[in-house]
Scaffold this active site. Sequence first.
Site, PDB file in Angstrom:
ATOM      1  N   GLY A   6       0.842  -1.193   0.000  1.00 43.06           N
ATOM      2  CA  GLY A   6       0.000   0.000   0.000  1.00 43.06           C
ATOM      3  C   GLY A   6       0.874   1.238   0.000  1.00 43.06           C
ATOM      4  N   SER A   8       1.548   5.366  -0.348  1.00 43.28           N
ATOM      5  CA  SER A   8       1.022   6.728  -0.243  1.00 43.28           C
ATOM      6  C   SER A   8       1.967   7.758  -0.837  1.00 43.28           C
ATOM      7  CB  SER A   8       0.772   7.075   1.226  1.00 43.28           C
ATOM      8  OG  SER A   8       1.990   7.066   1.944  1.00 43.28           O
ATOM      9  N   GLY A   9       3.167   7.338  -1.207  1.00 41.78           N
ATOM     10  CA  GLY A   9       4.150   8.279  -1.726  1.00 41.78           C
ATOM     11  C   GLY A   9       5.127   8.760  -0.687  1.00 41.78           C
ATOM     12  N   VAL A  11       7.945   8.009   2.769  1.00 36.53           N
ATOM     13  CA  VAL A  11       9.150   7.219   3.001  1.00 36.53           C
ATOM     14  C   VAL A  11       8.824   5.853   3.592  1.00 36.53           C
ATOM     15  CG1 VAL A  11       9.564   8.218   5.295  1.00 36.53           C
ATOM     16  CG2 VAL A  11      11.481   7.275   3.988  1.00 36.53           C
ATOM     17  N   ASP A  12       7.800   5.753   4.427  1.00 38.78           N
ATOM     18  CA  ASP A  12       7.505   4.482   5.087  1.00 38.78           C
ATOM     19  C   ASP A  12       7.097   3.403   4.094  1.00 38.78           C
ATOM     20  OD1 ASP A  12       8.066   5.513   7.611  1.00 38.78           O
ATOM     21  OD2 ASP A  12       6.014   6.217   7.904  1.00 38.78           O
ATOM     22  N   LEU A  32      -4.224   3.905  -3.303  1.00 43.12           N
ATOM     23  CA  LEU A  32      -5.649   4.217  -3.273  1.00 43.12           C
ATOM     24  C   LEU A  32      -5.828   5.728  -3.324  1.00 43.12           C
ATOM     25  CD1 LEU A  32      -6.981   1.767  -0.541  1.00 43.12           C
ATOM     26  CD2 LEU A  32      -7.430   1.674  -2.992  1.00 43.12           C
ATOM     27  N   CYS A 102     -10.986   3.439   8.813  1.00 42.85           N
ATOM     28  CA  CYS A 102     -10.443   3.294   7.458  1.00 42.85           C
ATOM     29  C   CYS A 102      -9.561   2.053   7.354  1.00 42.85           C
ATOM     30  CB  CYS A 102      -9.666   4.549   7.077  1.00 42.85           C
ATOM     31  SG  CYS A 102      -9.032   4.538   5.387  1.00 42.85           S
ATOM     32  N   GLY A 127       2.999   0.514   5.486  1.00 47.67           N
ATOM     33  CA  GLY A 127       4.069   1.147   6.246  1.00 47.67           C
ATOM     34  C   GLY A 127       3.716   1.415   7.694  1.00 47.67           C
ATOM     35  N   CYS A 200      -6.776  12.891   6.424  1.00 44.50           N
ATOM     36  CA  CYS A 200      -6.547  13.262   5.025  1.00 44.50           C
ATOM     37  C   CYS A 200      -7.678  14.072   4.405  1.00 44.50           C
ATOM     38  CB  CYS A 200      -6.253  12.018   4.189  1.00 44.50           C
ATOM     39  SG  CYS A 200      -7.609  10.807   4.122  1.00 44.50           S
TER      40      CYS A 200
END
Length: 356
Positions: A6, A8-9, A11-12, A32, A102, A127, A200
């Site tokens: 998964g 998100s862009g 670092v993790d 997503l 979520c 992450g 978010c």
Amino acid sequence: MRVAVGMSGGVDSSVTALLLKEQGHDVIRVTLRFHTVEACEVNETHNVCCSPKDVQDASRVAKRLGIPHLVFSWEEIFKSKVIDYFVEEYKRGRTPNPCALCNREVKTGFFARYLKQVADIDKLATGHYAKIEEDKKYGLVIKRPKDRKRDQTYFLSLVRREDLELLTFPLGAYTKEEVREIAKRYGLEVAQKRDSQEVCFLMGKSPGEYLEGILGKQRGLIKHVSGKVLGEHEGVYRYTIGQRRGLGISYGKPVYVIDIDAKTNTLIVGEEEYLYNDKLLVKEINFHVPLEKWENVSAQIRYRHKPVPVERIEKTEEGFLVKFKEDVRGITPGQVVAFYDGDVLLGGGIIEESVK
């Protein structure tokens, strides 16, 4: 093993993909998208994980690692499962935890099952700073990570037990500093990228500001626990249990939000002593471990709170009554309560009410 990460862009998730690829797994990256591109572009100055730049960062890292990157647009699913719930809970005078929901209904448990069907994955990796391990006493469980400052097990307490076998959290064995160092060592552009800190979909707004845009101002009374009217508020959705700032009233000594009566649109305030109680009710518990096996139980009622020892848990007609060994400050309906035995996450639920 075929593993979806998964993405998100940040670092993790980037280091998560890197570690799994280094271990020889067949890795794909999946992102997503929960919000319209237009909304994210307007609010790109805020530190949230949804912007077109984040998707571009995810794609660049995937290309750098030589792995495919898939993007799914789940705006409607996210709205129906998370945002609508968030709004309805605040309308009821409660304080929800959208991130925990979520994880259960969208981006962790549900997404893992979806990818199992459409992409034939064996595992979904994220992450999160947590561990999934086989415990001698409890079997397959989630445990607290090496980096206690980043511990995210609380947010995973609502994930279904049957989904655990589809999940893996490689970062549980690392600190945040070690993760950034790994990213730097491999030349990943996101090595020093800031973490996402906000819910978010709020796009930089406070919950009150966001909800006012949906619900409008809803003026009502602020009353002391004695019944004395102290002032007015502009919407109970702007407040949470234990809040002191922003009340806009003068009482001569500090007062806090003690209760929120959504039916009468009334905010109840009182001295700090009224915030303490030793019992709460949970309608349902999401069990990672069967209740009869629980030992040395402690419960955490907010993300940044320390776990408090539990004296007993009783099954009642209304749900589960949790009795603490000491008074707890600020039990908040709508928030998650996570149960632990030391480092082991036993399960979690949503607080229904503080019980006197």
